[in-house]
Design a protein around this motif. Sequence first.
Motif, mmCIF file in Angstrom:
data_model
loop_
_atom_site.group_PDB
_atom_site.id
_atom_site.type_symbol
_atom_site.label_atom_id
_atom_site.label_comp_id
_atom_site.label_asym_id
_atom_site.label_seq_id
_atom_site.Cartn_x
_atom_site.Cartn_y
_atom_site.Cartn_z
ATOM 1 N N THR A 84 -14.689 -8.252 33.338
ATOM 2 C CA THR A 84 -15.333 -9.437 32.780
ATOM 3 C C THR A 84 -14.654 -10.733 33.231
ATOM 4 O OG1 THR A 84 -14.038 -9.133 30.749
ATOM 5 C CG2 THR A 84 -16.279 -8.238 30.787
ATOM 6 N N GLU A 85 -13.571 -10.612 33.995
ATOM 7 C CA GLU A 85 -13.009 -11.794 34.640
ATOM 8 C C GLU A 85 -13.837 -12.166 35.866
ATOM 9 O OE1 GLU A 85 -10.489 -13.639 33.525
ATOM 10 O OE2 GLU A 85 -10.388 -12.340 31.756
ATOM 11 N N ILE A 86 -14.574 -11.201 36.396
ATOM 12 C CA ILE A 86 -15.410 -11.430 37.576
ATOM 13 C C ILE A 86 -16.847 -11.698 37.180
ATOM 14 C CG2 ILE A 86 -16.248 -10.426 39.741
ATOM 15 C CD1 ILE A 86 -13.768 -8.684 39.800
ATOM 16 N N PRO A 126 -16.035 -5.831 24.431
ATOM 17 C CA PRO A 126 -15.863 -6.981 23.526
ATOM 18 C C PRO A 126 -16.366 -8.299 24.094
ATOM 19 C CG PRO A 126 -13.871 -5.630 23.594
ATOM 20 C CD PRO A 126 -14.775 -5.122 24.671
ATOM 21 N N ALA A 127 -16.431 -8.443 25.422
ATOM 22 C CA ALA A 127 -16.883 -9.708 26.008
ATOM 23 C C ALA A 127 -18.304 -10.045 25.583
ATOM 24 C CB ALA A 127 -16.798 -9.627 27.536
ATOM 25 N N ILE A 128 -19.116 -9.018 25.298
ATOM 26 C CA ILE A 128 -20.496 -9.261 24.876
ATOM 27 C C ILE A 128 -20.538 -10.047 23.573
ATOM 28 C CG2 ILE A 128 -22.514 -8.057 23.923
ATOM 29 C CD1 ILE A 128 -22.324 -6.095 26.177
ATOM 30 N N SER A 129 -19.529 -9.862 22.735
ATOM 31 C CA SER A 129 -19.479 -10.567 21.453
ATOM 32 C C SER A 129 -18.712 -11.881 21.537
ATOM 33 C CB SER A 129 -18.817 -9.672 20.397
ATOM 34 O OG SER A 129 -19.498 -8.445 20.263
ATOM 35 N N ARG A 130 -17.896 -12.065 22.593
ATOM 36 C CA ARG A 130 -16.984 -13.214 22.613
ATOM 37 C C ARG A 130 -17.210 -14.172 23.770
ATOM 38 N NH1 ARG A 130 -11.669 -9.312 21.885
ATOM 39 N NH2 ARG A 130 -12.285 -8.373 19.888
ATOM 40 N N ALA A 131 -17.455 -13.658 24.953
ATOM 41 C CA ALA A 131 -17.547 -14.505 26.134
ATOM 42 C C ALA A 131 -18.808 -15.368 26.078
ATOM 43 C CB ALA A 131 -17.539 -13.656 27.402
ATOM 44 N N SER A 134 -21.864 -13.892 28.169
ATOM 45 C CA SER A 134 -22.224 -12.477 27.993
ATOM 46 C C SER A 134 -22.967 -12.310 26.675
ATOM 47 C CB SER A 134 -20.977 -11.595 28.003
ATOM 48 O OG SER A 134 -20.323 -11.665 29.258
ATOM 49 N N TYR A 135 -24.005 -11.447 26.689
ATOM 50 C CA TYR A 135 -24.861 -11.309 25.518
ATOM 51 C C TYR A 135 -25.346 -9.866 25.380
ATOM 52 C CZ TYR A 135 -25.296 -16.364 26.280
ATOM 53 O OH TYR A 135 -25.035 -17.692 26.500
ATOM 54 N N PHE A 136 -25.777 -9.571 24.160
ATOM 55 C CA PHE A 136 -26.566 -8.359 23.908
ATOM 56 C C PHE A 136 -27.892 -8.795 23.319
ATOM 57 C CE2 PHE A 136 -28.342 -5.337 20.913
ATOM 58 C CZ PHE A 136 -28.503 -4.235 21.730
ATOM 59 N N PHE A 137 -28.998 -8.266 23.871
ATOM 60 C CA PHE A 137 -30.329 -8.581 23.371
ATOM 61 C C PHE A 137 -31.007 -7.300 22.904
ATOM 62 C CE2 PHE A 137 -29.984 -12.004 26.741
ATOM 63 C CZ PHE A 137 -29.658 -13.002 25.825
ATOM 64 N N LEU A 138 -31.443 -7.302 21.661
ATOM 65 C CA LEU A 138 -32.180 -6.161 21.107
ATOM 66 C C LEU A 138 -33.624 -6.262 21.579
ATOM 67 C CD1 LEU A 138 -31.559 -3.766 19.094
ATOM 68 C CD2 LEU A 138 -32.757 -5.143 17.386
#
Length: 500
Positions: A84-86, A126-131, A134-138
Motif C-alpha cells: 500500500t506504499e505503492i 487496514p489501508a482500506i479503512s485508513r488510507a 483506498s476504499y471498500f464499496f458494498l
Amino acid sequence: MAWFRNLIQVSAIRALIKPRNTHPPLSLYTSLTHFSTDPTTHQTPPTNPIQYSGLPPTKSNEKPRVVVLGSGWAGCRLMKGIDTEIYDVVCVSPRNHMVFTPLLASTCVGTLEFRSVAEPIGRIQPAISRAPGSYFFLAHSTGLDTDNHVVDCRTVTDEANTLDPWNFKISYDKLIIALGAQALTFGIRGVTENAIFLREVSHAQEIRRKLLLNLMLSDVPGISEEEKRRLLHCVVVGGGPTGVEFSGELSDFIIRDVHQRYAHVKDYIHVTLIEANEILSSFDDRLRRYATKQLTKSGVHLVRGIVKDVQPQKIILNDGTEVPYGLLVWSTGVGPSPFVKSLELPKSPEGRIGVDEWLRVPSAQDVFSIGDCSGFLESTGRPTLPALAQVAEREGKYLANLLNKIGKAGGGRANTAKDMELGDPFVYKHLGSMATIGRYKALVDLRQSKEGKGLSMAGFVSWFIWRSAYLTRVISWRNRFYVAINWATTFVFGRDISRI
C-alpha cells in the motif's frame, strides 16, 4: 393546559404549510459528491445528484489504483499482500468480509459461532479503512470497459427500508477480477427455490434456523408420524468435501446433542447423502471406503442417484424415487456466474475468464483474473485448476508479489507495463486435501494428484491434524482465538441449540 393545546395547534399548522423537501438527505449527497468527477457538483446540490458518481482516473501526484472485484480467498489474499506504499486499493464486493469456508459447515450445527469464520476486509487490509485513497464499496460489478479502464458498479441495498440502489463508476490502473463462482444446479427445476447452498455465512444461518425450527415443530402435539419424519429428514445433495463434511457435522450433532435434548423425536431424525458417483472422488480409494463406512456407522444413509426434480417438500430421482425432506442442502460443485459469462473476455474451456501463465487476461491491458472465476486459456497448454481455497489463495499471493514488482519498476499506472518483464509464471503445487467426517475422525490425503503417491491417513490423528491445520490457516489471531474457544466450549458443554 390551554397553552399546551395552542402549542400543538401552531405546530400542526406549521407542518402543513412547510414546503416539502424534494432533495435527498444532505449526508447522501455529500457521500456521493466526494467521489464525483463533475466539479460543479461541489457547489449547489442538483435536483437529482445520483446521476453519475465514482472514482475518476488517478492523477500524477496520486498512487496508482488497484481495483479488486470480490472478497473471497483470492481477492483477500491479494489485498493482504499488496504494497500500500505503492498502490491505493479499492475493493468492490457484495459482502464486507471473507468467509473461511473450510469451517463453514461447523457453524450450521453450533460447533462454531458465525463470526468465527468471517474476517472483515478492514482487518485483512487496514489501508482500506485508513488510507485516503483506498476504499471498500458494498456493491455488485455490473459492467467493464477495458478500453477506458472503468468498472461499472451498483450498490447493494437488500434491506426493506434502505435507499434504492444507484450506479457509479470506478477508474482503475490495475484490475483484478476475483468474483469466485456460483453453485451449479445443472438446470434442475426447483433447486434455486427450495434448496440451500452452503457457500456464505447467510446460508449457514439459514440452515441452522431451519434445522432447529423443524426440530421444534416436530415435537408439537398433533403432528402426524409421516410429517414428523419428513420435517426431520435432512437431505444433502453432492458427495464432495463440503457435502461430506456437512453430513458428518450433522450426524455428530444428532448423536451428541439431539438425542439428549430432543428425546421425543430422536428416532425420527436422519440424514441422507445423495451422490451421482463416488463420494470424495478426488481422495484415495482407501480413504473413500473409510469415509463411507464411518458415515454409515454414524447414521448417514448414502444413496447413489441423480436428482431429476426438486419440489417444495420432496425431490425426485432419475429412477422415479421420491425422497421427502425437511431440509435440503445443495453442494454439487461450482461454475461461472452470469456476470462472468457476460464479460466480453476470452474464456477457458470451462467457461471461466481465460488467463495466461501470469494470470493476465491477454486481450485486456492491466486486467488480471484469479480464483474460481478464472482458468488457463487453451493456448497455454495448462489444465484448468480445481476450484479450491488453496488454489485461490496461492494465486492471490503470487499476483500480489507480481503487482508489487511491477509497481516498483514504474509500471503501476494504466498502460505502462505492456513490455515489462514479469519473471517466473504462476505454478501451482497441490498440498493435499483434508475432510472431517464427524465423531472425531477425518481424512488427510497429501498426494499431489489422484494418481500420485504420498501420505494418506484417516482416523483420530487425521482429525487432530485437520483441526490444527485449519486453526493455523485462520487469518487473524482474533478469529483463531474465537475458533479455539468455540471448540473447547462445545467439547465441554455441547453445542448451543438456541434458535436466534
